[in-house]
Design an enzyme around this catalytic site. Sequence first.
Site, PDB file in Angstrom:
ATOM      1  N   HIS A 148       0.855  -1.171   0.000  1.00 35.86           N
ATOM      2  CA  HIS A 148       0.000   0.000   0.000  1.00 35.86           C
ATOM      3  C   HIS A 148       0.899   1.232   0.000  1.00 35.86           C
ATOM      4  O   HIS A 148       2.130   1.131  -0.027  1.00 35.86           O
ATOM      5  CB  HIS A 148      -0.939   0.004   1.210  1.00 35.86           C
ATOM      6  CG  HIS A 148      -2.181  -0.819   1.006  1.00 35.86           C
ATOM      7  ND1 HIS A 148      -3.056  -0.599  -0.026  1.00 35.86           N
ATOM      8  CD2 HIS A 148      -2.684  -1.856   1.727  1.00 35.86           C
ATOM      9  CE1 HIS A 148      -4.061  -1.464   0.051  1.00 35.86           C
ATOM     10  NE2 HIS A 148      -3.853  -2.246   1.099  1.00 35.86           N
ATOM     11  N   ASP A 173      -0.170   6.782  -3.891  1.00 37.84           N
ATOM     12  CA  ASP A 173      -1.470   6.500  -4.502  1.00 37.84           C
ATOM     13  C   ASP A 173      -1.929   7.637  -5.408  1.00 37.84           C
ATOM     14  O   ASP A 173      -2.371   7.408  -6.541  1.00 37.84           O
ATOM     15  CB  ASP A 173      -2.527   6.303  -3.414  1.00 37.84           C
ATOM     16  CG  ASP A 173      -2.430   4.959  -2.717  1.00 37.84           C
ATOM     17  OD1 ASP A 173      -1.605   4.130  -3.131  1.00 37.84           O
ATOM     18  OD2 ASP A 173      -3.181   4.741  -1.751  1.00 37.84           O
TER      19      ASP A 173
END
Length: 348
Positions: A148, A173
Amino acid sequence: MRFASGAIERAVNAARIEVRSSGVQPLAGTLVVDLTRLLPGAYASRELARLGARVVRVEGPDGDPMRDTAPTWDAALRAGTESVVCDLRSDAGFARALCGRADVVLEGFRPGVAERLGVGPGDVPHTVVYCSITGFGLDPAHARRAGHDLNYLGWAGVLEDTAPGLPPVQVADLAAGALRAVVSVLGGLVERARTGRGGHVVVSMTHGSHDLVAHRLEGDTLPRMLTGGLACYRIYETADERHLTVAALERKFFERLCAVLGRPDLVERQYAGDQDALAAELAAIVRTRSLADWLERSAGEDACVGPVWTRGEAASAFGSPPPGERVPLGAHTEAWRRELADEPEGGG
């Protein structure tokens, strides 16, 4: 560019919430099919929608996990999109037919998964710009690695100066993943306008994150220059326990700052050896007045200071209109099935 009509238009008109730019709509008439899950793909789709694209979000029967883990994020980023439910393991033909209508396809699986499910870059028409948002690109040493945002930033060297502190925004992200995907898609559409062919672009959030710090590989002017190493580039507490940002890197800005603070004698110490001592003096001065007072005193001055606002305060000045109602899971599934029913699989 093909644009679905009929039942699709009626369903969308009933549910659509506009999130688009009021001025520039260069992607009007462009259909984006989004196979991604979670934040990077959602943010990329939102930015394409701002430019006028029509976005169809393909979700599994349980929906995008972000609907449950971060429902307010999901609502904010997915407003104005269409939601189609499709179990790719048992009904990939439906998704392929939908992708066959697309100008752009976004996916965020690990490398090889989309191909195995039958919705890979080889399963769509040659006119499609197919964008894969990945953690590590196609690097064989890392391509299958789970991760992540925090993991990508750590691998990329972004956290070197601040660990174990955590970043307040998902840089990998949103910037290295979503925005780089948007740039790649726009470039792909330009290329298609010239050649008639789309193509496959691969975005790596880790490689992209490293790109954000690569210009610093040979070192900074001063150690930790932007993470506390300089007194003229820090955050200081005010008398009312708010915070003032100071980013007076150039001498002309620091001179104005010192004038606002009433301490012109500090100018010559801007880059002196003991930065913590200078910071302590600046902190003591800033702590004597409220945030509002300092903002008033510095208004119109080129001092490079500002507030640490809450997200709500920032939204009142810089935010976009509220996104509107959440798009129900699968709200557009049947309309799309009817639209595609008479078209060969992968048509377009």
